[in-house]
Motif scaffolding. Structure first.
Motif, PDB file in Angstrom:
ATOM      1  N   GLY A  85      42.301 -42.906  60.291  1.00 42.66           N
ATOM      2  CA  GLY A  85      42.589 -43.562  59.046  1.00 42.66           C
ATOM      3  C   GLY A  85      41.349 -44.447  58.482  1.00 42.66           C
ATOM      4  O   GLY A  85      40.248 -44.389  59.306  1.00 42.66           O
ATOM      5  N   THR A 143      40.662 -47.637  58.097  1.00 40.22           N
ATOM      6  CA  THR A 143      40.318 -48.591  59.142  1.00 40.22           C
ATOM      7  C   THR A 143      39.876 -48.305  60.420  1.00 40.22           C
ATOM      8  O   THR A 143      38.814 -48.945  60.715  1.00 40.22           O
ATOM      9  N   LEU A 149      49.245 -37.453  54.751  1.00 36.23           N
ATOM     10  CA  LEU A 149      50.341 -38.769  55.105  1.00 36.23           C
ATOM     11  C   LEU A 149      50.823 -38.289  56.491  1.00 36.23           C
ATOM     12  O   LEU A 149      51.376 -37.300  56.644  1.00 36.23           O
ATOM     13  N   GLU A 150      50.572 -39.307  57.350  1.00 38.56           N
ATOM     14  CA  GLU A 150      51.446 -39.025  58.816  1.00 38.56           C
ATOM     15  C   GLU A 150      52.788 -39.353  58.517  1.00 38.56           C
ATOM     16  O   GLU A 150      53.569 -39.867  57.673  1.00 38.56           O
ATOM     17  N   PRO A 186      56.088 -41.054  59.063  1.00 38.64           N
ATOM     18  CA  PRO A 186      56.345 -42.411  59.416  1.00 38.64           C
ATOM     19  C   PRO A 186      57.148 -42.489  61.002  1.00 38.64           C
ATOM     20  O   PRO A 186      57.888 -41.695  61.156  1.00 38.64           O
ATOM     21  N   ARG A 196      54.937 -47.939  54.933  1.00 39.71           N
ATOM     22  CA  ARG A 196      54.416 -46.834  54.358  1.00 39.71           C
ATOM     23  C   ARG A 196      53.811 -45.840  55.224  1.00 39.71           C
ATOM     24  O   ARG A 196      53.186 -46.436  56.423  1.00 39.71           O
ATOM     25  N   ARG A 215      51.067 -43.588  57.027  1.00 39.48           N
ATOM     26  CA  ARG A 215      49.575 -44.039  57.121  1.00 39.48           C
ATOM     27  C   ARG A 215      48.911 -42.654  56.478  1.00 39.48           C
ATOM     28  O   ARG A 215      49.099 -41.350  56.884  1.00 39.48           O
ATOM     29  N   THR A 216      47.945 -42.949  55.700  1.00 34.91           N
ATOM     30  CA  THR A 216      46.873 -41.635  55.268  1.00 34.91           C
ATOM     31  C   THR A 216      45.774 -41.639  56.354  1.00 34.91           C
ATOM     32  O   THR A 216      45.085 -42.476  56.723  1.00 34.91           O
ATOM     33  N   VAL A 217      45.639 -40.227  56.798  1.00 33.30           N
ATOM     34  CA  VAL A 217      44.670 -39.855  57.878  1.00 33.30           C
ATOM     35  C   VAL A 217      43.885 -38.950  57.482  1.00 33.30           C
ATOM     36  O   VAL A 217      44.286 -38.047  56.356  1.00 33.30           O
TER      37      VAL A 217
END
Length: 234
Positions: free
Chosen positions: A29, A31, A61-62, A64, A69, A71-73
């Protein structure tokens, strides 16, 4: 800072992001990338958007695993890196050098040009045949698309000046092979559209700033469209 300078400065950082994604055993991601590279997440987002737009990085999108929400990876796009240098001129030199050793290199090059000229020229639907004006227009259009910058020299059905050679450095070294290929391109194009004219000769570097193509009327019926024979069932 100019756009060119900015793009040049962005490249090392984007390359570093690609290398971080490739060395990671899992999708990353924003971060995580920011932490690995020691830069601000907004900077990561900016460069990731560019890499996704260039097709070098895939974004998804992973699924969940709990509340919140998804996570965008990001992962590197599979396949060989399309960045870096290209060596097409070296490849052309290798192929032209090999072709030039053939017993009749000029004839072989012209034959190759004929095949490609017939493929590259804008087609005319049958059974219509072009007149001289349309034939020269289509020939000039093809040569313009290829980068030869043609211009009529007197009667356009007799002479055409080629003001630019898109393979100039190669033509200076391999003119005995490359120039017949150019002539073949024009001959193949005119044959394909059944033109009432034909390219008879190409004078390489006839002038300091141009090569000269000589055209003449095709002999009667040479440009006529052949009648197709119907296949008989056996």
């Amino acid at each position: 800072m100019t756009r060119t300078a900015q793009a040049s400065g962005d490249q090392p950082r984007r390359q570093a992001m690609l290398e971080a994604l490739r060395s990671s055993g899992a999708p990353l991601g924003v971060t995580e990338l920011a932490e690995r590279l020691g830069i601000h997440p907004n900077t990561v987002r900016f460069h990731l958007d560019a890499l996704v737009a260039e097709g070098l990085v895939d974004r998804r999108l992973e699924e969940p695993t709990g509340r919140g929400r998804p996570r965008t990876v990001h992962t590197p796009h599979p396949g060989m890196d399309r960045g870096g240098r290209r060596q097409y001129q070296l490849l052309a030199k290798i192929l032209l050098g090999q072709l030039s050793t053939a017993p009749d290199a000029g004839a072989a090059a012209e034959a190759a040009g004929r095949n490609w000229g017939g493929y590259l020229v804008e087609q005319i639907p049958p059974p219509r045949q072009p007149d001289i004006a349309e034939a020269t227009q289509r020939l000039n259009a093809m040569m313009t698309d290829l980068g030869f910058a043609p211009e009529p020299d007197g009667d356009p059905a007799e002479r055409i000046r080629l003001r630019h050679c898109p393979f100039l450095e190669l033509a200076e070294e391999y003119s005995a092979t490359l120039c017949p290929l150019h002539l073949g391109l024009m001959r193949g194009a005119l044959t394909e559209i059944h033109a009432p004219i034909e390219a008879t000769r190409l004078e390489p570097f006839a002038e300091p700033d141009a090569c000269i193509v000589h055209l003449s009327s095709r002999r009667p019926n040479a440009g006529a469209r052949p009648h197709r024979r119907e296949q008989r069932s056996t």
